[in-house]
Structures are given as structure tokens and as C-alpha cells.
Scaffold this motif. Structure first.
Motif, PDB file in Angstrom:
ATOM      1  N   MET A  16       0.636  -1.361   0.173  1.00 24.05           N
ATOM      2  CA  MET A  16      -0.200   0.028  -0.065  1.00 24.05           C
ATOM      3  C   MET A  16       0.859   1.172  -0.326  1.00 24.05           C
ATOM      4  O   MET A  16       0.838   2.253  -0.314  1.00 24.05           O
ATOM      5  CB  MET A  16      -0.756  -0.400   1.662  1.00 24.05           C
ATOM      6  N   GLY A  17       1.805   1.384   1.280  1.00 23.68           N
ATOM      7  CA  GLY A  17       2.737   2.300   0.818  1.00 23.68           C
ATOM      8  C   GLY A  17       3.335   2.608  -0.823  1.00 23.68           C
ATOM      9  O   GLY A  17       3.412   3.831  -0.778  1.00 23.68           O
ATOM     10  N   VAL A  18       3.732   1.643  -1.371  1.00 21.71           N
ATOM     11  CA  VAL A  18       4.941   1.540  -2.374  1.00 21.71           C
ATOM     12  C   VAL A  18       3.318   1.977  -3.455  1.00 21.71           C
ATOM     13  O   VAL A  18       3.748   3.329  -4.226  1.00 21.71           O
ATOM     14  CB  VAL A  18       5.061   0.568  -3.152  1.00 21.71           C
ATOM     15  N   GLY A  19       2.307   2.100  -3.587  1.00 19.76           N
ATOM     16  CA  GLY A  19       1.717   2.101  -4.343  1.00 19.76           C
ATOM     17  C   GLY A  19       1.438   3.535  -3.959  1.00 19.76           C
ATOM     18  O   GLY A  19       0.388   4.683  -4.712  1.00 19.76           O
ATOM     19  N   TRP A  20       1.293   4.181  -2.556  1.00 20.13           N
ATOM     20  CA  TRP A  20       0.053   5.368  -2.716  1.00 20.13           C
ATOM     21  C   TRP A  20       1.841   6.846  -3.099  1.00 20.13           C
ATOM     22  O   TRP A  20       1.395   7.539  -3.476  1.00 20.13           O
ATOM     23  CB  TRP A  20       0.025   5.810  -0.838  1.00 20.13           C
ATOM     24  N   GLN A  21       2.841   6.635  -2.902  1.00 16.91           N
ATOM     25  CA  GLN A  21       4.055   6.462  -3.758  1.00 16.91           C
ATOM     26  C   GLN A  21       4.022   6.537  -5.149  1.00 16.91           C
ATOM     27  O   GLN A  21       4.882   7.765  -5.634  1.00 16.91           O
ATOM     28  CB  GLN A  21       5.102   6.237  -2.858  1.00 16.91           C
ATOM     29  N   THR A  22       3.825   5.965  -5.941  1.00 13.59           N
ATOM     30  CA  THR A  22       3.874   5.678  -6.781  1.00 13.59           C
ATOM     31  C   THR A  22       2.595   6.894  -7.594  1.00 13.59           C
ATOM     32  O   THR A  22       3.007   7.351  -8.606  1.00 13.59           O
ATOM     33  CB  THR A  22       3.713   4.235  -7.222  1.00 13.59           C
ATOM     34  N   ALA A  23       1.465   6.131  -7.372  1.00 12.93           N
ATOM     35  CA  ALA A  23       0.497   7.756  -7.339  1.00 12.93           C
ATOM     36  C   ALA A  23       0.469   8.579  -7.260  1.00 12.93           C
ATOM     37  O   ALA A  23       0.248   9.721  -8.326  1.00 12.93           O
ATOM     38  CB  ALA A  23      -0.852   6.608  -6.936  1.00 12.93           C
TER      39      ALA A  23
END
Length: 65
Positions: A16-23
Motif C-alpha cells: 500500500m505504501g509503495v502504491g501511494w507513493q507511486t500514485a
């Protein structure tokens, strides 16, 4: 079983953290990306330190029972 669940929770939080940063990086304009990501890092890691004084008293009440 508990070790598996903790590992699963850790994997989920990391994903989730990686997804938020990517978005966030894909959404922000290129000229502001460094400033936005530095603010993201400061609030992500600094928020934990700022929240610790509020979390510690409730933890002591639960463990002292």
C-alpha cells in the motif's frame, strides 16, 4: 499462525505504501515532485514521532492492568 499473519500484514502495508507513493509521483507535476516527496517523507516519518507522546499513555494504561 501469528508469524504468518504478521508477515502478511507487513507485506500488505508495504504494498500500500509503495502504491501511494507511486500514485503521488505520477500525479504531481515534474517541477514539484521533489518538494512534494520531501513533504511526504517528513510527514510519514515525522508523524510517527509526533504521535508517540499521545500513544504512550494509552499503552501504559492497557499493559498495567
Amino acid at each position: 499462525m501469528a508469524v504468518f499473519l504478521v508477515g502478511l500484514a507487513g507485506f500488505g502495508l508495504t504494498a500500500m505504501g509503495v502504491g501511494w507513493q507511486t500514485a503521488l509521483q505520477l500525479t504531481v507535476d515534474n517541477t514539484l515532485r521533489g518538494r512534494v516527496m520531501s513533504f511526504w517523507g517528513a510527514t510519514s516519518f515525522g508523524g510517527v514521532a509526533l504521535g508517540a507522546p499521545f500513544w504512550a499513555p494509552s499503552r501504559n494504561e492497557v499493559t498495567s492492568a
